[in-house]
Design a protein around this motif. Structure first.
Motif, PDB file in Angstrom:
ATOM      1  N   UNK A   1       0.721  -1.012  -0.066  1.00  0.00           N
ATOM      2  CA  UNK A   1      -0.029   0.037   0.009  1.00  0.00           C
ATOM      3  C   UNK A   1       0.835   1.253   0.055  1.00  0.00           C
ATOM      4  N   UNK A   2       0.284   2.575  -0.870  1.00  0.00           N
ATOM      5  CA  UNK A   2       1.070   3.463  -0.699  1.00  0.00           C
ATOM      6  C   UNK A   2       1.071   4.334   0.476  1.00  0.00           C
ATOM      7  N   UNK A   3       1.654   5.573   0.589  1.00  0.00           N
ATOM      8  CA  UNK A   3       1.431   6.282   1.797  1.00  0.00           C
ATOM      9  C   UNK A   3       0.197   6.778   2.069  1.00  0.00           C
ATOM     10  N   UNK A   4      -0.944   6.839   0.883  1.00  0.00           N
ATOM     11  CA  UNK A   4      -2.242   7.358   0.998  1.00  0.00           C
ATOM     12  C   UNK A   4      -3.028   6.164   1.343  1.00  0.00           C
ATOM     13  N   UNK A   5      -2.546   4.896   1.459  1.00  0.00           N
ATOM     14  CA  UNK A   5      -3.378   3.824   1.772  1.00  0.00           C
ATOM     15  C   UNK A   5      -4.084   3.138   0.672  1.00  0.00           C
ATOM     16  N   UNK A   6      -3.749   3.327  -0.359  1.00  0.00           N
ATOM     17  CA  UNK A   6      -4.185   2.632  -1.544  1.00  0.00           C
ATOM     18  C   UNK A   6      -3.094   1.514  -2.016  1.00  0.00           C
ATOM     19  N   UNK A   7      -3.782   0.298  -2.505  1.00  0.00           N
ATOM     20  CA  UNK A   7      -3.167  -0.789  -2.645  1.00  0.00           C
ATOM     21  C   UNK A   7      -2.519  -0.576  -4.133  1.00  0.00           C
ATOM     22  N   UNK A   8      -1.107  -0.983  -4.037  1.00  0.00           N
ATOM     23  CA  UNK A   8      -0.240  -0.705  -5.263  1.00  0.00           C
ATOM     24  C   UNK A   8      -0.467  -1.900  -6.232  1.00  0.00           C
TER      25      UNK A   8
ATOM     26  N   UNK B   1      11.908  -2.110  -6.464  1.00  0.00           N
ATOM     27  CA  UNK B   1      10.917  -1.750  -7.430  1.00  0.00           C
ATOM     28  C   UNK B   1       9.683  -1.276  -6.551  1.00  0.00           C
ATOM     29  N   UNK B   2       9.922  -0.332  -5.753  1.00  0.00           N
ATOM     30  CA  UNK B   2       8.912   0.012  -4.725  1.00  0.00           C
ATOM     31  C   UNK B   2       9.293   1.283  -4.115  1.00  0.00           C
ATOM     32  N   UNK B   3       8.507   2.017  -3.329  1.00  0.00           N
ATOM     33  CA  UNK B   3       8.986   3.285  -2.495  1.00  0.00           C
ATOM     34  C   UNK B   3       9.125   2.850  -1.166  1.00  0.00           C
ATOM     35  N   UNK B   4      10.070   3.357  -0.547  1.00  0.00           N
ATOM     36  CA  UNK B   4      10.515   2.992   1.025  1.00  0.00           C
ATOM     37  C   UNK B   4       9.046   3.605   1.818  1.00  0.00           C
ATOM     38  N   UNK B   5       8.165   4.616   1.209  1.00  0.00           N
ATOM     39  CA  UNK B   5       7.260   4.832   1.812  1.00  0.00           C
ATOM     40  C   UNK B   5       6.052   3.688   1.671  1.00  0.00           C
ATOM     41  N   UNK B   6       6.087   3.093   1.124  1.00  0.00           N
ATOM     42  CA  UNK B   6       5.167   1.640   0.774  1.00  0.00           C
ATOM     43  C   UNK B   6       5.147   0.921   1.930  1.00  0.00           C
ATOM     44  N   UNK B   7       3.908   0.467   2.443  1.00  0.00           N
ATOM     45  CA  UNK B   7       3.643  -0.372   3.439  1.00  0.00           C
ATOM     46  C   UNK B   7       3.545  -1.655   2.993  1.00  0.00           C
ATOM     47  N   UNK B   8       4.225  -2.672   3.415  1.00  0.00           N
ATOM     48  CA  UNK B   8       4.171  -4.031   3.169  1.00  0.00           C
ATOM     49  C   UNK B   8       3.495  -4.770   4.480  1.00  0.00           C
ATOM     50  N   UNK B   9       2.291  -5.479   4.012  1.00  0.00           N
ATOM     51  CA  UNK B   9       1.504  -6.148   5.068  1.00  0.00           C
ATOM     52  C   UNK B   9       1.277  -7.629   4.625  1.00  0.00           C
ATOM     53  N   UNK B  10       1.413  -8.380   5.543  1.00  0.00           N
ATOM     54  CA  UNK B  10       1.077  -9.873   5.051  1.00  0.00           C
ATOM     55  C   UNK B  10      -0.404 -10.047   5.636  1.00  0.00           C
ATOM     56  N   UNK B  11      -1.341 -10.450   4.822  1.00  0.00           N
ATOM     57  CA  UNK B  11      -2.700 -10.808   5.511  1.00  0.00           C
ATOM     58  C   UNK B  11      -2.529 -11.886   6.625  1.00  0.00           C
TER      59      UNK B  11
END
Length: 266
Positions: free
Chosen positions: A49-56, A68-78
């Motif tokens: 998810x990006x910084x706005x909470x939108x799924x990439x 291949x992503x931004x450090x601001x991106x959030x990685x979340x495991x279900x």
């Protein structure tokens, strides 16, 4: 004995602080993705998810470490949404731009007043598969230039099991042993190589301005069911804030060993 953390405790900490947020650093192929999968007890890749909470939408693979992503991106495991991970780009290039981006991210997220955006710990993965050069100049720059404040940095020495092959080769080359003669000594010799290598890494990083708060050796993380209690325990012990300790324990309700040990300490 204090009560074991229960779901009500989990909700209380999540409501106040948010989820436990970790920045993961290290070179490509340092075992970062595998470590996160084991911590979250899954073989699936994370949702991003990006910084706005939108799924990439872009596809990720095990080359996730290559940036291949931004450090601001959030990685979340279900499998364990209690953790939020941020992954920086690899350190191979020694790029000043990349280092500055990472330093800016740490400076902003370590002290932000928005508790739900604050990072709580940093895992710096160092692959022992690169046993000849485990620490690059770019990595030393991080430990000399990046003040993480109260956010503890844990040096996670990954792929310790890969030392068995160089141990075998060294026994055959330096002692003139045949493979059959060397094999019974490999485990012991690899353990000695690991001891010396870890001592060298700790000595090198202890001379830096901002050395790691703790060191941890991990092996065989690519095996299904690999145990990650040690990295979670090390992270919990490195935290100065009791509320954060409770939060990281709360994300591991299935881990009764860690849960009970923390309760006894309290």
């Amino acid at each position: 004995m204090a009560d074991i953390v229960d779901p009500v405790e989990v909700k209380k900490h999540f409501d106040r602080i948010g989820r436990f947020r970790i920045l993961v650093l290290g070179r490509s192929n340092a075992g970062k993705t595998t470590l996160l999968q084991r911590v979250c007890n899954t073989t699936e890749l994370p949702e991003i998810f990006n910084a706005e909470g939108e799924k990439v939408k872009y596809l990720i693979t095990n080359s996730i470490q290559r940036g291949y992503h931004n450090i601001e991106d959030e990685l979340i495991f279900r499998s364990n949404p209690g953790f939020i991970f941020h992954d920086s780009r690899g350190f191979e290039t020694g790029s000043v731009k990349e280092l500055n981006l990472m330093k800016d991210f740490v400076a902003e997220r370590a002290g932000t007043l928005k508790l739900e955006k604050r990072i709580h710990a940093i895992w710096f993965c160092i692959s022992l598969a690169d046993y000849e050069r485990p620490i690059l100049a770019a990595e030393e720059k991080f430990f000399n230039q990046c003040n993480t404040g109260n956010v503890p940095v844990i040096a996670v020495l990954t792929k310790a099991d890969t030392l068995k092959l160089p141990a075998l080769n060294q026994l055959m080359r330096e002692e003139g042993l045949t493979m059959r003669e060397a094999k019974p000594r490999v485990v012991e010799f690899a353990a000695e190589m690991l001891r010396k290598l870890r001592a060298r890494i700790e000595s090198q990083l202890s001379g830096c301005k901002y050395p790691p708060k703790a060191y941890l050796t991990m092996a065989s993380m690519n095996q299904e069911g690999a145990d990650c209690v040690s990295v979670l325990k090390c992270t919990t012990d490195a935290l100065d804030d009791v509320e954060l300790q409770k939060l990281v324990i709360s994300t591991q309700q299935a881990n009764m060993v860690l849960n009970i040990e923390y309760s006894v300490k309290q």
